[in-house]
Design a protein around this motif. Structure first.
Motif, PDB file in Angstrom:
ATOM      1  N   THR A 218      -0.668 -11.282  -1.047  1.00 39.49           N
ATOM      2  CA  THR A 218      -1.661 -12.357  -0.215  1.00 39.49           C
ATOM      3  C   THR A 218      -2.655 -12.755  -1.098  1.00 39.49           C
ATOM      4  O   THR A 218      -3.205 -14.068  -0.513  1.00 39.49           O
TER       5      THR A 218
ATOM      6  N   THR B 255      10.404   1.993  -9.139  1.00 34.83           N
ATOM      7  CA  THR B 255       9.771   0.070  -8.148  1.00 34.83           C
ATOM      8  C   THR B 255       7.801   0.900  -8.712  1.00 34.83           C
ATOM      9  O   THR B 255       7.262   1.819  -9.009  1.00 34.83           O
TER      10      THR B 255
ATOM     11  N   ASP C 290     -14.628  -5.810   9.404  1.00 34.26           N
ATOM     12  CA  ASP C 290     -14.264  -5.110  10.379  1.00 34.26           C
ATOM     13  C   ASP C 290     -14.646  -3.882  10.724  1.00 34.26           C
ATOM     14  O   ASP C 290     -14.106  -3.443  11.503  1.00 34.26           O
TER      15      ASP C 290
ATOM     16  N   ARG D  76       4.535  -1.715 -10.495  1.00 35.22           N
ATOM     17  CA  ARG D  76       3.976  -2.867 -10.622  1.00 35.22           C
ATOM     18  C   ARG D  76       4.293  -4.263 -11.544  1.00 35.22           C
ATOM     19  O   ARG D  76       4.124  -3.259 -12.817  1.00 35.22           O
TER      20      ARG D  76
ATOM     21  N   HIS E  42       0.168  -6.298  -5.253  1.00 36.21           N
ATOM     22  CA  HIS E  42       0.821  -5.125  -3.878  1.00 36.21           C
ATOM     23  C   HIS E  42       1.164  -6.168  -3.588  1.00 36.21           C
ATOM     24  O   HIS E  42       2.114  -7.808  -3.557  1.00 36.21           O
ATOM     25  N   THR E  43       0.991  -7.081  -1.771  1.00 38.30           N
ATOM     26  CA  THR E  43       2.024  -7.874  -1.258  1.00 38.30           C
ATOM     27  C   THR E  43       1.913  -9.465  -1.528  1.00 38.30           C
ATOM     28  O   THR E  43       2.183 -10.025  -1.062  1.00 38.30           O
TER      29      THR E  43
ATOM     30  N   SER F 248       5.312  -2.596   2.223  1.00 37.80           N
ATOM     31  CA  SER F 248       4.890  -1.231   1.683  1.00 37.80           C
ATOM     32  C   SER F 248       5.204   0.176   2.323  1.00 37.80           C
ATOM     33  O   SER F 248       5.134   0.750   0.708  1.00 37.80           O
TER      34      SER F 248
ATOM     35  N   ALA G  43      -6.007  -4.143   6.741  1.00 36.62           N
ATOM     36  CA  ALA G  43      -5.497  -4.421   6.018  1.00 36.62           C
ATOM     37  C   ALA G  43      -4.739  -3.951   5.194  1.00 36.62           C
ATOM     38  O   ALA G  43      -5.382  -3.175   4.181  1.00 36.62           O
ATOM     39  N   THR G  44      -3.392  -3.679   5.881  1.00 34.13           N
ATOM     40  CA  THR G  44      -2.764  -2.874   5.046  1.00 34.13           C
ATOM     41  C   THR G  44      -0.936  -3.682   5.462  1.00 34.13           C
ATOM     42  O   THR G  44      -1.411  -4.904   6.643  1.00 34.13           O
ATOM     43  N   ASN G  45      -0.256  -3.479   4.910  1.00 34.98           N
ATOM     44  CA  ASN G  45       1.107  -4.787   5.291  1.00 34.98           C
ATOM     45  C   ASN G  45       2.331  -3.767   5.034  1.00 34.98           C
ATOM     46  O   ASN G  45       3.178  -4.084   4.470  1.00 34.98           O
TER      47      ASN G  45
ATOM     48  N   GLN H 258       4.330   9.636  -6.191  1.00 28.46           N
ATOM     49  CA  GLN H 258       4.673   9.397  -5.396  1.00 28.46           C
ATOM     50  C   GLN H 258       6.569  10.031  -5.948  1.00 28.46           C
ATOM     51  O   GLN H 258       7.305   8.736  -6.147  1.00 28.46           O
TER      52      GLN H 258
ATOM     53  N   ASP I 265      11.240  -2.211  -0.440  1.00 30.65           N
ATOM     54  CA  ASP I 265      10.490  -1.301   0.596  1.00 30.65           C
ATOM     55  C   ASP I 265      12.049  -1.077   1.260  1.00 30.65           C
ATOM     56  O   ASP I 265      12.265   0.107   2.180  1.00 30.65           O
TER      57      ASP I 265
ATOM     58  N   SER J 160      -5.392  -6.476  12.091  1.00 36.88           N
ATOM     59  CA  SER J 160      -6.362  -7.207  11.990  1.00 36.88           C
ATOM     60  C   SER J 160      -5.911  -7.696  10.187  1.00 36.88           C
ATOM     61  O   SER J 160      -5.725  -6.434   9.137  1.00 36.88           O
ATOM     62  N   ASP J 161      -6.661  -8.769  10.052  1.00 39.40           N
ATOM     63  CA  ASP J 161      -6.015  -9.117   8.579  1.00 39.40           C
ATOM     64  C   ASP J 161      -6.807 -10.506   7.937  1.00 39.40           C
ATOM     65  O   ASP J 161      -7.246 -10.821   8.446  1.00 39.40           O
TER      66      ASP J 161
ATOM     67  N   ASN K 115      -2.102   3.196   4.639  1.00 36.20           N
ATOM     68  CA  ASN K 115      -1.817   3.144   2.764  1.00 36.20           C
ATOM     69  C   ASN K 115      -1.695   4.243   2.052  1.00 36.20           C
ATOM     70  O   ASN K 115      -1.058   4.127   1.061  1.00 36.20           O
TER      71      ASN K 115
ATOM     72  N   GLN L 200      -8.069  -0.615   1.446  1.00 32.59           N
ATOM     73  CA  GLN L 200      -8.687  -1.961   1.178  1.00 32.59           C
ATOM     74  C   GLN L 200     -10.025  -1.985   2.205  1.00 32.59           C
ATOM     75  O   GLN L 200     -10.354  -2.990   2.079  1.00 32.59           O
TER      76      GLN L 200
HETATM   77  N1  MGD Z   1       8.222   0.446  -3.185  1.00 32.23           N
HETATM   78  C1  MGD Z   1       6.818   0.626  -3.414  1.00 32.23           C
HETATM   79  N2  MGD Z   1       6.915   0.368  -2.529  1.00 32.23           N
HETATM   80  C2  MGD Z   1       5.143   1.086  -2.651  1.00 32.23           C
HETATM   81  C3  MGD Z   1       4.318   1.215  -4.044  1.00 32.23           C
HETATM   82  C4  MGD Z   1       5.446   1.032  -4.728  1.00 32.23           C
HETATM   83  O1  MGD Z   1       4.805   1.890  -5.417  1.00 32.23           O
HETATM   84  N3  MGD Z   1       6.378   1.162  -4.635  1.00 32.23           N
HETATM   85  N4  MGD Z   1       2.971   1.462  -3.725  1.00 32.23           N
HETATM   86  C5  MGD Z   1       2.503   1.843  -2.402  1.00 32.23           C
HETATM   87  C6  MGD Z   1       0.884   2.270  -2.770  1.00 32.23           C
HETATM   88  S1  MGD Z   1       0.142   2.755  -3.954  1.00 32.23           S
HETATM   89  C7  MGD Z   1       0.296   1.309  -2.338  1.00 32.23           C
HETATM   90  S2  MGD Z   1      -1.573   1.446  -2.162  1.00 32.23           S
HETATM   91  C8  MGD Z   1       1.157   0.070  -0.974  1.00 32.23           C
HETATM   92  C9  MGD Z   1      -0.001  -0.938  -1.119  1.00 32.23           C
HETATM   93  O2  MGD Z   1       0.698  -1.798  -0.135  1.00 32.23           O
HETATM   94  P1  MGD Z   1      -0.361  -3.009   1.420  1.00 32.23           P
HETATM   95  O3  MGD Z   1      -1.715  -1.818   1.397  1.00 32.23           O
HETATM   96  O4  MGD Z   1       0.434  -2.955   2.615  1.00 32.23           O
HETATM   97  O5  MGD Z   1      -0.458  -4.303   0.286  1.00 32.23           O
HETATM   98  P2  MGD Z   1      -1.723  -4.999   0.617  1.00 32.23           P
HETATM   99  O6  MGD Z   1      -0.690  -6.138  -0.298  1.00 32.23           O
HETATM  100  O7  MGD Z   1      -2.602  -4.889  -0.685  1.00 32.23           O
HETATM  101  O8  MGD Z   1      -2.000  -5.401   1.807  1.00 32.23           O
HETATM  102  C10 MGD Z   1      -3.595  -5.627   2.629  1.00 32.23           C
HETATM  103  C11 MGD Z   1      -3.277  -6.466   3.592  1.00 32.23           C
HETATM  104  O9  MGD Z   1      -4.769  -6.392   4.055  1.00 32.23           O
HETATM  105  C12 MGD Z   1      -5.238  -7.719   4.060  1.00 32.23           C
HETATM  106  N5  MGD Z   1      -6.400  -7.849   3.670  1.00 32.23           N
HETATM  107  C13 MGD Z   1      -7.393  -7.665   2.274  1.00 32.23           C
HETATM  108  N6  MGD Z   1      -8.355  -8.242   2.435  1.00 32.23           N
HETATM  109  C14 MGD Z   1      -8.811  -7.622   3.693  1.00 32.23           C
HETATM  110  C15 MGD Z   1     -10.275  -6.973   4.662  1.00 32.23           C
HETATM  111  O10 MGD Z   1     -10.884  -6.839   4.099  1.00 32.23           O
HETATM  112  N7  MGD Z   1     -10.025  -6.406   5.781  1.00 32.23           N
HETATM  113  C16 MGD Z   1      -8.583  -6.738   6.525  1.00 32.23           C
HETATM  114  N8  MGD Z   1      -8.775  -6.211   7.957  1.00 32.23           N
HETATM  115  N9  MGD Z   1      -7.375  -6.828   6.068  1.00 32.23           N
HETATM  116  C17 MGD Z   1      -7.860  -7.079   4.551  1.00 32.23           C
HETATM  117  C18 MGD Z   1      -4.322  -8.794   2.565  1.00 32.23           C
HETATM  118  O11 MGD Z   1      -4.147 -10.304   3.182  1.00 32.23           O
HETATM  119  C19 MGD Z   1      -3.246  -8.256   3.147  1.00 32.23           C
HETATM  120  O12 MGD Z   1      -2.192  -8.605   4.762  1.00 32.23           O
HETATM  121  O13 MGD Z   1       2.505  -0.276  -1.543  1.00 32.23           O
HETATM  122  C20 MGD Z   1       2.603   0.514  -1.305  1.00 32.23           C
HETATM  123  N10 MGD Z   1       4.173   0.862  -1.529  1.00 32.23           N
END
Ligand code: MGD
Ligand code: MGD
Ligand code: SF4
Ligand code: MO
Length: 896
Positions: free
Chosen positions: A601, A590, A476, A592, A598-599, A405, A399-401, A298, A677, A425-426, A129, A104
């Motif tokens: 937010t 698991t 970022d 969508r 996703h999480t 996840s 940009a991931t949580n 996956q 997870d 960074s979020d 991620n 992202q």
């Molecule tokens: N059990 C299970 N787990 C999984 C999956 C599943 O199918 N099952 N799928 C997996 C997959 S495919 C994925 S892609 C992941 C996704 O999982 P994550 O990447 O952990 O989920 P997001 O909620 O997208 O987290 C993005 C974070 O970045 C922040 N953010 C948004 N925009 C920006 C930005 O421009 N800059 C910054 N610095 N932060 C930003 C958001 O507020 C959020 O906190 O999960 C994985 N985990």
């Protein structure tokens, strides 16, 4: 680019990469519409894209840098990161630090992060991620093509006569492509659709055939198909000879492991006639596209699944031509961009390889960097393991949580807790991951920053800024470059705009590239700020300046392997009983839901998007539920060897017996114990390192609290003494579903303590209405503030509680309640009969299930079109059309 409709940009959600027009209105509100000129969506949007304006308010935003939980200046925060990283690198070496980044991030952000880690820190400990998302596709592509190339384009979906959707819930996860496919099916009667998924999903709505295969058995199915094509004379031998290598080994492996359609049926737990029908359809249809997504990637055999699919396309020569090919749908908006800059721990930038010394030397020469990483870094799961073991001392998460996840998510919490230095960074202040950050950096969010993203068909599109960054939020790329400069790398990170970074990235893609690398966008090199700003959506490669880009690849039969030939990969399907664990007899799958991302937010902020699924749930087959004493809507526990979650049971026969499906979205900000997870085993694919998010052994049991309840409140509340809670946004309210193991001695006192706001002013008129039936264990209470409903609590011994719909409507009223409304509050429905709309089905026009059922039953509206005309449901984004059809089918069947 600004036009009459506003600024043209790209949706920040899925990999379809839809174009959006965002217009800031006079009052400051934002109007979002689909960009009719963008080739990905031609004006269409799904429910998530259409609701973007509801997710960009500043509530909950991280607006200032923080250190140790206190606001600090940017200088303090950036110095802290630079100094801690530099010190640890000095003392322990570059592999003692890590970046964990995200699909992202925009390409420009990603490029800078990768450059800093691999070329200046000198480690490859940067992973993303996307490891959890696309790694198996990347590995499968590289094994077969010698490069991470997606050969197809969206138009192929419209030109195909057969679309196989393997492990893809396209209807919910790539909705605009689903709409394009559904549309193509209407205009091309030859087009057949096959869905391969253990669950019957909304995608099956347009399927001619649904193969509900045993979880994880895709490689057996496609091996069976390969053998079948070979035996039945469907090989394209001229193509195989000219353009491929290794066919015999792959075919032999297929014939030995899965000899024929019957064997495939047996191994996949399918009906032999269905498998035969699929094989015949595939054999007979030249124009076949096989789409795959997380049901394929996956998996502990994800890369083999990908290659088993590609093998079938190579054997039939169906690749690189219109209407055919293997097509990986990417998840995140910039999953592809991340791959292009080399954001994975085992890649170098611009599709060059860490393992190849000439590639390393070339990138180092281009960057003029002091060092270059010379071995692959740690992949996501290993990275967090090394963090837990103290081998990595500092990590920067962007940009991931991951606390939500990553598999074995509780281990990720412990690892972050024990880590010496964590920077995050979020855009959001409170996430499950920011809780562990020593330094928090406020990132500019979608709409506030400029850059590019690449979608599933290799199309590079601009994200454009249309809002000022709030507080002290920064993009970022700026944050990373600031840290790099403070680490002493001023010259190499002296960027003043994303356009500069893009130009450098484009130049590297063409640097000493004589056609040996697929990723070449040197034709976009040298764009000035104005040209970058107006860059139209373009598919790479773009080698010549002014070129319109490249729609399809591999049409010439040339691949990026040493011999220029595509490789067949012999695949041995894994044991179908994998894994066996008597104590945990069920399989946890698991994924969508339709309206959440996703999480949560972002989508968790929208009342509209939260109304479709407002609570974490587990879907299971009634046959599994019955012996466990689980009824519809009971609370249940799902437990693996690693942890346990508490969720609402949804019983339906769309699941295979023995399977449980739980959405990935819920986390500690939105529910008491639903971070799924925490259960998922950190088992990874041996080639790609991608975790197996779709197959964890679990057991399920009924959870029987003493009481159940729900609570609606204008304020967000801190809940104590409840063992289960889940919260969702409503219009002007928060909705809580509750349950508890201990009964308060006095419900009324408990409710007052919880719901009375500390800061009601003296002029406020507060009124309480409540009612207790001690014998029945029921309590109902409502609190009015200045004659409007402020909060209400309903409690009962079981999960059967009144509908929330009417009460929720009262919160949206701008006026005082009428006497009739007040008198009806504790009944939760108007005493004068007004019909209850029921749970939302169409999020765009807020049309509820009960309203739809009445329209179908009473008014005889038996088609989606008829419902659309009367109620508008399904006429905007179309995401609910599969559900509308299911309701019609179900109701008409019941009546028949
Ligand atoms: N059990 C299970 N787990 C999984 C999956 C599943 O199918 N099952 N799928 C997996 C997959 S495919 C994925 S892609 C992941 C996704 O999982 P994550 O990447 O952990 O989920 P997001 O909620 O997208 O987290 C993005 C974070 O970045 C922040 N953010 C948004 N925009 C920006 C930005 O421009 N800059 C910054 N610095 N932060 C930003 C958001 O507020 C959020 O906190 O999960 C994985 N985990
Ligand atoms: N609404 C919404 N859309 C999204 C996202 C989101 O969070 N919300 N996230 C985006 C991201 S990052 C991604 S990666 C994509 C994911 O898009 P998808 O991959 O389509 O989504 P999932 O729901 O993770 O999984 C797809 C299907 O795989 C099935 N499956 C499980 N095991 C197997 C198996 O062994 N074989 C087969 N053939 N199928 C199996 C599941 O039952 C599920 O229906 O979605 C993107 N789009
Ligand atoms: S399909 Fe929906 S979520 Fe995906 S890019 Fe388009 S509008 Fe955004
Ligand atoms: Mo993903």
């Amino acid at each position: 680019m600004t036009g009459a409709e506003g600024v043209k940009t790209t949706c920040p959600y899925c990999g379809v990469g839809c174009g959006i027009a965002a217009a800031v209105q006079a009052g400051g509100s934002v109007q979002i519409s689909g960009d009719e000129t963008h080739p990905a969506n031609l004006g269409r949007l799904c429910s998530k894209g259409a609701a973007l304006a509801e997710t960009i308010d500043l509530e909950g935003r991280l607006l200032y840098p923080e250190m140790g939980g206190e606001r600090c200046t940017w200088d303090t925060a950036l110095d802290a990161i630079a100094q801690n990283f530099a010190r640890i690198i000095r003392e322990q070496g570059p592999d003692a630090v890590a970046f964990y980044v995200s699909g992202q991030l925009l390409t420009e952000d990603y490029y800078v992060a990768n450059k800093l880690m691999k070329g200046f820190i000198g480690s490859a400990n940067i992973d993303t991620n996307s490891r959890l998302c696309m790694a198996s596709s990347v590995a499968g592509h590289k094994r077969a093509f010698g490069s991470d190339t997606v050969p197809c384009c969206y138009e192929d979906l419209e030109l195909a006569d057969l679309i196989v959707l393997a492990g893809s819930n396209t209807a919910w996860c790539h909705p605009v492509l689903f709409q394009r496919i559904a549309h193509a099916r209407k205009s091309n009667p030859r087009l057949k659709i096959v869905v391969i998924d253990p669950r019957r999903t909304a995608t099956c709505d347009i399927a001619d055939l649904h193969l509900a295969l045993r979880s994880g058995s895709d490689a057996a199915l496609f091996n069976g198909l390969l053998g079948y094509l070979h035996v039945n004379g469907r090989r394209d031998d001229a193509y195989i000879r000219a353009h491929t290598e290794g066919v015999e080994a792959a075919v032999n492996s297929a014939l030995v492991s899965v000899p024929g359609a019957d064997a495939a049926a047996l191994q996949c737990g399918l009906d032999a006639t269905q498998v035969q029908a699929f094989f015949d359809l595939f054999a007979a249809t030249e124009k076949t596209v096989t789409v795959y997504s997380q049901g394929v990637n996956q998996s502990s055999s994800g890369t083999d699944k990908v290659n088993a699919i590609i093998n079938c396309h190579l054997l039939t020569g169906r690749i690189g031509r219109p209407g055919m090919g293997p097509f990986s749908f990417t998840g995140q908006p910039n999953a592809m961009g991340g791959r292009e800059v080399g954001g994975l721990a085992n890649q170098l930038a611009a599709h060059m390889e860490l393992e190849i010394p000439e590639h390393r030397a070339r990138v180092q020469r281009f960057w003029q960097s002091p060092v270059i990483a010379d071995k692959p870094g740690l992949k996501a799961v290993d990275m967090f393991r090394a963090l837990g073991e103290g081998k990595i001392k500092a990590i920067w998460i962007m940009a991931t949580n991951p606390v939500v996840s990553l598999p074995d998510a509780d281990a990720a919490c412990k690892a972050l807790q024990s880590c010496e230095f964590v920077a995050v960074s979020d855009c959001v202040r409170h996430t499950d991951t920011t809780a562990y950050g020593h330094v928090l950096l406020p990132a500019a969010a979608w709409g506030e920053k400029d850059g590019t993203v690449t979608n599933s068909e290799r199309r590079i599109s601009r994200q454009r800024k249309f809002l000022p960054a709030p507080g002290e939020a920064r993009p970022d790329w700026w944050i990373i470059a600031q840290v790099a400069k403070r680490m002493g790398y001023t010259h190499a990170f002296n960027y003043s705009s994303p356009a500069q970074i893009f130009n450098e990235h484009a130049a590297l893609s063409g640097f000493e590239n004589d056609g040996a690398r697929d990723f070449d966008i040197s034709g976009l090199c040298g764009l000035d700020e104005a040209a970058y700003d107006t860059l139209p959506p373009t598919q790479w490669p773009v080698v010549q300046p002014g070129s319109a880009g490249t729609q399809r690849l591999f049409g010439d039969g040339q691949f990026y392997t040493p011999l220029g030939k595509a490789r067949f990969i012999p695949v041995t399907p894994r044991d179908p009983r994998h894994p066996v664990d008597q104590a945990y007899p069920m399989v946890l799958n698991t994924g969508r839901v339709r309206d959440h991302w996703h999480t949560l937010t972002r989508t968790g902020k929208s009342a509209r998007l939260s109304s479709h699924t407002y609570e974490p749930y587990a879907e299971l087959h009634p046959q599994d539920a019955e012996p466990l004493g689980i009824r519809q809507h009971d609370l249940i526990s799902v437990t693996s060897r690693l942890g346990s979650v508490t969720l609402r049971a949804m019983l339906n026969d769309a699941q295979l017996p023995g399977n449980v499906f739980v959405p990935m979205h819920w986390n500690d900000q939105f529910a008491a114990q639903a971070r799924v997870d925490a259960l998922v085993h950190p088992v990874v694919d041996p080639v790609s390192g991608q975790p197996e998010s779709k197959h964890t052994p679990v057991r399920v049991s009924a959870y029987r609290p003493r009481w159940h309840g729900f609570l609606l409140s204008r304020r967000k509340l801190a809940l104590h003494d409840v063992s289960y809670w889940a919260r969702a946004r409503g219009v002007e309210l928060w909705r809580y579903e509750l349950a508890g193991e201990t009964q308060p001695g006095d419900w009324s006192a408990w409710a007052r303590a919880l719901l009375c706001a500390p800061k009601d002013s003296e002029n406020d008129r507060v009124a309480w209405i409540d009612y207790l039936d001690r014998g029945a264990g029921c309590y109902r209470g409502a609190r009015l503030l200045n004659q409007r409903l402020e909060s209400c609590l309903f409690v009962a011994p079981g999960p059967e509680l009144p509908s929330r719909s009417w009460l929720m409507e009262l919160f949206a009223l701008k006026r005082a309640l009428t006497n009739a409304e007040r008198n009806s509050l504790l009944a939760a429905r108007p005493l004068a009969a007004v019909e209850d709309a029921g749970a939302t089905v169409c999020a765009c026009f807020n049309v509820g299930r009960n309203t739809l059922l009445r329209a179908i039953q009473r008014d005889g509206l038996h088609s989606v079109e008829a419902i659309g005309q009367r109620l508008k449901a399904g006429t905007n984004c179309g995401s609910c059309i599969p559900e509308l059809k299911a309701l019609i089918a179900q109701t008409v069947k019941q009546c028949a």
